[in-house]
Design a protein around this motif. Structure first.
Motif, PDB file in Angstrom:
ATOM      1  N   LEU A  11       2.348  -1.150  -6.053  1.00 31.11           N
ATOM      2  CA  LEU A  11       2.062   0.146  -5.440  1.00 31.11           C
ATOM      3  C   LEU A  11       1.654  -0.103  -3.993  1.00 31.11           C
ATOM      4  N   LEU A  12       2.478   0.376  -3.060  1.00 25.79           N
ATOM      5  CA  LEU A  12       2.233   0.221  -1.625  1.00 25.79           C
ATOM      6  C   LEU A  12       1.643   1.523  -1.085  1.00 25.79           C
ATOM      7  N   VAL A  13       0.394   1.468  -0.599  1.00 22.66           N
ATOM      8  CA  VAL A  13      -0.313   2.657  -0.126  1.00 22.66           C
ATOM      9  C   VAL A  13      -0.542   2.521   1.376  1.00 22.66           C
ATOM     10  N   ASP A  14       0.214   3.302   2.156  1.00 22.84           N
ATOM     11  CA  ASP A  14       0.092   3.269   3.615  1.00 22.84           C
ATOM     12  C   ASP A  14       0.625   4.590   4.153  1.00 22.84           C
ATOM     13  N   ASP A  15      -0.024   5.116   5.209  1.00 26.33           N
ATOM     14  CA  ASP A  15       0.362   6.426   5.714  1.00 26.33           C
ATOM     15  C   ASP A  15       1.442   6.374   6.787  1.00 26.33           C
ATOM     16  N   GLU A  16       1.806   5.183   7.259  1.00 24.17           N
ATOM     17  CA  GLU A  16       2.811   5.076   8.320  1.00 24.17           C
ATOM     18  C   GLU A  16       4.209   4.982   7.707  1.00 24.17           C
ATOM     19  N   PRO A  17       5.090   5.962   7.959  1.00 19.51           N
ATOM     20  CA  PRO A  17       6.433   5.951   7.359  1.00 19.51           C
ATOM     21  C   PRO A  17       7.222   4.689   7.701  1.00 19.51           C
ATOM     22  N   ALA A  18       7.107   4.209   8.938  1.00 21.21           N
ATOM     23  CA  ALA A  18       7.862   3.013   9.319  1.00 21.21           C
ATOM     24  C   ALA A  18       7.383   1.799   8.526  1.00 21.21           C
ATOM     25  N   PHE A  19       6.071   1.677   8.363  1.00 20.09           N
ATOM     26  CA  PHE A  19       5.544   0.545   7.590  1.00 20.09           C
ATOM     27  C   PHE A  19       5.914   0.675   6.124  1.00 20.09           C
ATOM     28  N   GLN A  20       5.904   1.917   5.607  1.00 22.95           N
ATOM     29  CA  GLN A  20       6.324   2.117   4.222  1.00 22.95           C
ATOM     30  C   GLN A  20       7.742   1.596   4.012  1.00 22.95           C
ATOM     31  N   ARG A  21       8.646   1.967   4.938  1.00 22.13           N
ATOM     32  CA  ARG A  21      10.048   1.589   4.785  1.00 22.13           C
ATOM     33  C   ARG A  21      10.235   0.073   4.924  1.00 22.13           C
ATOM     34  N   LEU A  22       9.657  -0.498   5.991  1.00 18.66           N
ATOM     35  CA  LEU A  22       9.821  -1.933   6.219  1.00 18.66           C
ATOM     36  C   LEU A  22       9.121  -2.752   5.134  1.00 18.66           C
ATOM     37  N   GLY A  23       7.903  -2.322   4.775  1.00 20.01           N
ATOM     38  CA  GLY A  23       7.166  -3.053   3.739  1.00 20.01           C
ATOM     39  C   GLY A  23       7.869  -3.018   2.403  1.00 20.01           C
ATOM     40  N   ALA A  24       8.358  -1.836   2.022  1.00 19.84           N
ATOM     41  CA  ALA A  24       9.053  -1.713   0.740  1.00 19.84           C
ATOM     42  C   ALA A  24      10.318  -2.561   0.727  1.00 19.84           C
ATOM     43  N   ASP A  25      11.090  -2.570   1.829  1.00 16.14           N
ATOM     44  CA  ASP A  25      12.307  -3.390   1.895  1.00 16.14           C
ATOM     45  C   ASP A  25      11.968  -4.874   1.772  1.00 16.14           C
ATOM     46  N   PHE A  26      10.882  -5.292   2.450  1.00 18.94           N
ATOM     47  CA  PHE A  26      10.465  -6.697   2.384  1.00 18.94           C
ATOM     48  C   PHE A  26      10.086  -7.092   0.954  1.00 18.94           C
ATOM     49  N   LEU A  27       9.304  -6.240   0.277  1.00 19.23           N
ATOM     50  CA  LEU A  27       8.851  -6.543  -1.081  1.00 19.23           C
ATOM     51  C   LEU A  27      10.017  -6.535  -2.062  1.00 19.23           C
ATOM     52  N   ARG A  28      10.941  -5.582  -1.898  1.00 19.85           N
ATOM     53  CA  ARG A  28      12.104  -5.559  -2.795  1.00 19.85           C
ATOM     54  C   ARG A  28      12.985  -6.785  -2.571  1.00 19.85           C
ATOM     55  N   GLY A  29      13.014  -7.268  -1.336  1.00 19.78           N
ATOM     56  CA  GLY A  29      13.760  -8.490  -1.056  1.00 19.78           C
ATOM     57  C   GLY A  29      13.180  -9.700  -1.762  1.00 19.78           C
ATOM     58  N   LEU A  30      11.889  -9.640  -2.097  1.00 15.94           N
ATOM     59  CA  LEU A  30      11.254 -10.724  -2.854  1.00 15.94           C
ATOM     60  C   LEU A  30      11.426 -10.559  -4.359  1.00 15.94           C
ATOM     61  N   GLY A  31      12.056  -9.460  -4.767  1.00 15.91           N
ATOM     62  CA  GLY A  31      12.313  -9.244  -6.191  1.00 15.91           C
ATOM     63  C   GLY A  31      11.343  -8.307  -6.870  1.00 15.91           C
ATOM     64  N   HIS A  32      10.455  -7.666  -6.093  1.00 14.29           N
ATOM     65  CA  HIS A  32       9.465  -6.785  -6.693  1.00 14.29           C
ATOM     66  C   HIS A  32       9.993  -5.358  -6.807  1.00 14.29           C
ATOM     67  N   GLU A  33       9.441  -4.635  -7.774  1.00 19.80           N
ATOM     68  CA  GLU A  33       9.668  -3.191  -7.868  1.00 19.80           C
ATOM     69  C   GLU A  33       8.560  -2.513  -7.075  1.00 19.80           C
ATOM     70  N   VAL A  34       8.913  -1.548  -6.236  1.00 14.11           N
ATOM     71  CA  VAL A  34       7.941  -0.973  -5.305  1.00 14.11           C
ATOM     72  C   VAL A  34       7.842   0.539  -5.493  1.00 14.11           C
ATOM     73  N   VAL A  35       6.589   1.032  -5.540  1.00 14.51           N
ATOM     74  CA  VAL A  35       6.298   2.462  -5.530  1.00 14.51           C
ATOM     75  C   VAL A  35       5.465   2.725  -4.283  1.00 14.51           C
ATOM     76  N   VAL A  36       5.834   3.750  -3.502  1.00 20.32           N
ATOM     77  CA  VAL A  36       5.182   4.020  -2.220  1.00 20.32           C
ATOM     78  C   VAL A  36       4.349   5.298  -2.311  1.00 20.32           C
ATOM     79  N   ALA A  37       3.134   5.250  -1.717  1.00 16.60           N
ATOM     80  CA  ALA A  37       2.269   6.429  -1.628  1.00 16.60           C
ATOM     81  C   ALA A  37       1.743   6.529  -0.208  1.00 16.60           C
ATOM     82  N   GLY A  38       1.635   7.775   0.296  1.00 14.52           N
ATOM     83  CA  GLY A  38       1.219   7.969   1.680  1.00 14.52           C
ATOM     84  C   GLY A  38      -0.208   8.411   1.864  1.00 14.52           C
ATOM     85  N   ASP A  39      -0.910   8.777   0.774  1.00 15.92           N
ATOM     86  CA  ASP A  39      -2.315   9.152   0.894  1.00 15.92           C
ATOM     87  C   ASP A  39      -3.017   8.870  -0.427  1.00 15.92           C
TER      88      ASP A  39
END
Length: 457
Positions: A11-39
């Motif tokens: 579960l990735l919790v961050d309010d910055e849309p750019a960081f959400q997108r880049l962070g989620a792509d990075f984590l999925r590249g490592l093989g993880h399943e990612v759920v994003v929340a903004g608040d």
């Protein structure tokens, strides 16, 4: 595509849309399943959704306040899994606060990808080991749920725990002291959907009303002398899990009012605070007191009683389930002497004995007897149980007394003096070992060891 063995649901919790997108792509590249929340609201909702995440990555500066303190308040809510927090403020005090609240690690933005990869892998390995440990403990506990016995009363109690455990209803456990009320509470927690969350216990009669309030609801820095920092209470620590109120009948009247408010509204105010906080816990209360009689005489609030009463479970006294004594005694003995057994005369002695202290008394006695086993004794017998119980017994097997002629003159004199003093103390105390130990200025366990070493009966 199969995920790597060290992958997990994050579960990735961050309010910055750019960081959400880049962070989620990075984590999925490592093989993880990612759920994003903004608040915070989205994060708590995602955390409560099944399948639950294995790890939380949390930015402390969250909208609408963007105050790291608000982010810190979320850390205990995710406590059942590793929480890695980060912030643009590399504040040492902030990192310490996060760790105290249960964070696994603290990172400062901008985040180094290699460091993040390493920290996540280590945290997921820890989470996996914790899950395996819980599974192992559950397997060892077996079907008895920690409630050992085959007497009808025990079987019925286990059946009720299995029936009530998966629900969210409050439970009141009634029974005499030492009959296993906390074990019932733990079994209810273990059989609930919240079993991976915290089980938090507090004895309601051990503290004054003021200290009990601070322990339950926490306090803010400066709220009283000695409050050098904010301290979360046990209600907050137990969020998502079970809060066990032991001996709730001893709770001071001022605290009964505040507990009732929490049970009704699900909110509380820390000592020294002004704003209410929320916590969702399942409450299990226990007491040996007659709460209905206390309600009638006005010493216990009627509205609180009915809030706690939900479902009532009763733990039978050990005297009401004599068939369970051999099973319990064997379980307790194997904790201190795994290869030892109980002789026939020991089982008969245990069966004939009254147990005013219930299971707690049986446990203490059998474990003491197991600790007193001599190296060549394969089993605990009745004389050893009597010795552990502090009862005089003339047939107790003991280690042979060391021959005085094998000692030097000084050692022999000292040994003989010690025997005489111990013998005289026992005679003066009428065979009562506790009194004899008091007269000698030693503990009863110390006296028992001396009796065995000196060969005294």
């Amino acid at each position: 595509m199969q995920n790597p063995p060290d992958s997990g649901r994050i579960l990735l919790v961050d309010d910055e849309p750019a960081f959400q997108r880049l962070g989620a792509d990075f984590l999925r590249g490592l093989g993880h399943e990612v759920v994003v929340a903004g608040d915070a609201e989205q994060a708590l909702a995602a955390f409560a959704t099944l399948p639950a995440p294995d790890l939380v990555l949390l930015d402390l500066a969250m909208p609408p306040t963007m105050d790291p303190e608000a982010g810190l308040e979320l850390v205990p809510r995710f406590a059942r899994v590793p929480v890695i927090v980060w912030s643009g403020h590399g504040d040492h005090e902030l990192a310490l606060r996060a760790a105290e609240l249960g964070a696994w690690d603290f990172l400062t933005k901008p985040i180094d990808p290699d460091m993040l990869r390493f920290v996540i892998a280590r945290a997921l390995r820890k989470a996996k080991l914790d899950a395996e440990l819980r599974a192992l403990r559950a397997a060892q506990a077996g079907d008895d749920m920690g409630l050992v016995g085959q007497a009808q009363a025990t079987v019925q109690l286990r059946a009720m725990v299995r029936r009530v455990g998966p629900t969210r209803v409050s439970v009141l456990v009634l029974g005499p002291t030492g009959s296993g009320k906390e074990l019932v509470a733990r079994a209810l927690h273990a059989s609930s959907p919240q079993s991976e969350n915290a089980f938090v216990a507090i004895h309601c009669g051990a503290l004054s009303a003021e200290l009990l309030e601070s322990e339950l609801f926490g306090h803010l820095k400066g709220s009283f002398t000695g409050a050098y920092r904010d301290q979360p209470g046990l209600v907050e620590v137990a969020h998502g899990g079970t809060l066990f109120l032991d001996e709730v009948g001893e709770m001071p009247p001022p605290m009964q009012v505040k507990l009732l408010r929490f049970l009704q509204e699900g909110t509380f105010v820390p000592v020294g605070g002004r704003s209410a906080k929320k916590a969702e816990v399942r409450v299990v209360a226990a007491t040996h007191r007659d709460l209905e009689a206390m309600v009638r005489d006005g010493s216990f609030r009627e509205d609180l009683y009915y809030r706690l009463k939900g479902v009532v479970l009763r733990t039978p006294a050990l005297g009401e389930r004599p068939a369970d004594v051999p099973l319990l005694a064997t379980r307790f003995l194997h904790r201190v002497a795994p290869r030892a057994g109980l002789s026939g005369d020991a089982l008969a002695w245990l069966a004939a004995r009254e147990w005013p202290g219930n299971v707690r008394e049986l446990k203490a006695l059998v474990e003491a007897a197991g600790a007193l086993l001599l190296p060549d004794q394969p089993e605990v017998d009745a004389p050893l149980l009597r010795l552990a119980a502090g009862e005089a017994d003339g047939d107790l097997p003991a280690e042979p007394a060391a021959p005085l002629e094998g000692l030097g003159p000084l050692d022999a004199a000292l040994a003989e003096l010690e025997r005489r003093l111990v013998r005289d103390a026992l005679q003066a105390a009428g065979g009562n070992q506790s009194e004899a130990a008091r007269r000698l200025g030693i503990s009863r366990v110390g006296l028992i060891k001396k009796l065995a070493r000196l060969g005294l009966r």
